[in-house]
Design a protein around this motif. Sequence first.
Motif, PDB file in Angstrom:
ATOM      1  N   UNK A 113       0.823  -1.211   0.000  1.00  0.00           N
ATOM      2  CA  UNK A 113       0.000   0.000   0.000  1.00  0.00           C
ATOM      3  C   UNK A 113       0.862   1.269   0.000  1.00  0.00           C
ATOM      4  N   UNK A 114       2.165   1.097   0.170  1.00  0.00           N
ATOM      5  CA  UNK A 114       3.043   2.250   0.211  1.00  0.00           C
ATOM      6  C   UNK A 114       3.189   2.885   1.580  1.00  0.00           C
ATOM      7  N   UNK A 115       2.726   2.210   2.619  1.00  0.00           N
ATOM      8  CA  UNK A 115       2.899   2.716   3.977  1.00  0.00           C
ATOM      9  C   UNK A 115       4.343   2.517   4.422  1.00  0.00           C
ATOM     10  N   UNK A 116       4.755   3.267   5.414  1.00  0.00           N
ATOM     11  CA  UNK A 116       6.125   3.178   5.911  1.00  0.00           C
ATOM     12  C   UNK A 116       6.346   1.865   6.650  1.00  0.00           C
ATOM     13  N   UNK A 117       7.302   1.090   6.157  1.00  0.00           N
ATOM     14  CA  UNK A 117       7.682  -0.179   6.770  1.00  0.00           C
ATOM     15  C   UNK A 117       9.206  -0.237   6.796  1.00  0.00           C
ATOM     16  N   UNK A 118       9.807  -0.579   7.914  1.00  0.00           N
ATOM     17  CA  UNK A 118      11.268  -0.707   7.954  1.00  0.00           C
ATOM     18  C   UNK A 118      11.780  -1.596   6.826  1.00  0.00           C
ATOM     19  N   UNK A 119      12.893  -1.196   6.224  1.00  0.00           N
ATOM     20  CA  UNK A 119      13.397  -1.862   5.018  1.00  0.00           C
ATOM     21  C   UNK A 119      13.627  -3.357   5.225  1.00  0.00           C
ATOM     22  N   UNK A 120      14.122  -3.740   6.394  1.00  0.00           N
ATOM     23  CA  UNK A 120      14.404  -5.155   6.633  1.00  0.00           C
ATOM     24  C   UNK A 120      13.143  -5.997   6.562  1.00  0.00           C
ATOM     25  N   UNK A 121      12.043  -5.470   7.076  1.00  0.00           N
ATOM     26  CA  UNK A 121      10.792  -6.223   7.053  1.00  0.00           C
ATOM     27  C   UNK A 121      10.160  -6.196   5.658  1.00  0.00           C
ATOM     28  N   UNK A 122      10.303  -5.074   4.963  1.00  0.00           N
ATOM     29  CA  UNK A 122       9.793  -4.988   3.593  1.00  0.00           C
ATOM     30  C   UNK A 122      10.534  -5.971   2.691  1.00  0.00           C
ATOM     31  N   UNK A 123      11.852  -6.077   2.868  1.00  0.00           N
ATOM     32  CA  UNK A 123      12.644  -7.023   2.069  1.00  0.00           C
ATOM     33  C   UNK A 123      12.237  -8.459   2.369  1.00  0.00           C
ATOM     34  N   UNK A 124      12.013  -8.752   3.638  1.00  0.00           N
ATOM     35  CA  UNK A 124      11.556 -10.090   4.021  1.00  0.00           C
ATOM     36  C   UNK A 124      10.222 -10.413   3.353  1.00  0.00           C
ATOM     37  N   UNK A 125       9.273  -9.483   3.425  1.00  0.00           N
ATOM     38  CA  UNK A 125       7.956  -9.717   2.832  1.00  0.00           C
ATOM     39  C   UNK A 125       8.066  -9.911   1.327  1.00  0.00           C
ATOM     40  N   UNK A 126       8.934  -9.142   0.673  1.00  0.00           N
ATOM     41  CA  UNK A 126       9.131  -9.272  -0.768  1.00  0.00           C
ATOM     42  C   UNK A 126       9.690 -10.646  -1.115  1.00  0.00           C
ATOM     43  N   UNK A 127      10.659 -11.122  -0.353  1.00  0.00           N
ATOM     44  CA  UNK A 127      11.223 -12.452  -0.610  1.00  0.00           C
ATOM     45  C   UNK A 127      10.164 -13.540  -0.474  1.00  0.00           C
ATOM     46  N   UNK A 128       9.356 -13.443   0.568  1.00  0.00           N
ATOM     47  CA  UNK A 128       8.308 -14.441   0.754  1.00  0.00           C
ATOM     48  C   UNK A 128       7.294 -14.401  -0.382  1.00  0.00           C
ATOM     49  N   UNK A 129       6.997 -13.205  -0.855  1.00  0.00           N
ATOM     50  CA  UNK A 129       6.007 -13.027  -1.923  1.00  0.00           C
ATOM     51  C   UNK A 129       6.476 -13.628  -3.240  1.00  0.00           C
ATOM     52  N   UNK A 130       7.791 -13.736  -3.409  1.00  0.00           N
ATOM     53  CA  UNK A 130       8.350 -14.261  -4.660  1.00  0.00           C
ATOM     54  C   UNK A 130       8.358 -15.778  -4.715  1.00  0.00           C
ATOM     55  N   UNK A 131       8.031 -16.435  -3.622  1.00  0.00           N
ATOM     56  CA  UNK A 131       8.010 -17.899  -3.606  1.00  0.00           C
ATOM     57  C   UNK A 131       6.988 -18.410  -4.621  1.00  0.00           C
TER      58      UNK A 131
END
Length: 205
Positions: free
Chosen positions: A173-191
Amino acid sequence: MLLYVDAQYASPYAMSVFVGLKEKGIPFDMQTLDLGAGANRSADYAATSLTQRVPTLVDGNFRLSESSAITEYLDEVHSGTALYPADPKAKARARQIQAWLRSDLLPIRQERTTEVLFYGPSNAPLSTAAEQAAQRLFKAADTLLAQDREHLFETWCIADVDLAVMLNRLVLNGDDVPARFADYAKRQWERASVQAWVDLPRPPL
């Protein structure tokens, strides 16, 4: 096997079971229900699903609802990718994470529904309550995610999908999320199993 899911393929709980089935390599069919029209409250579905919610899994004469119960069942009776850690304490921790994500952080779930994930972002700013819930989420994620790990535990588990869904309600949604957690979520989403759900053809809202 037959998996009942919502017609918009937007339920995070149906998604969790779908991913589990894909990870296990179990052949299955899907049946969609129009929750907005109350199809889950029909007499036929009530005879199939104890809770009259999605997801519900039908495995021969066995019927089971509630997503975490389903993924635990799949892990116990089928080989393939493990959905939960083998260590009892780690497995209990994974179940705790799932239960917490399903029962807490309501303001995030209300203001960043899964429509954000599959249909597009919301223009509304987060309320104070949702901002506070986001900070609780980030604090928990900081505790759960070791700096040098790609997943919650030594290897991937289904709780990674559930945590990524909650984080991505904010990230996508473009809300502020710490980069480490955003990167984690992106990796999981790519599975691949997650992308199989993301790529399902959805009807207009």
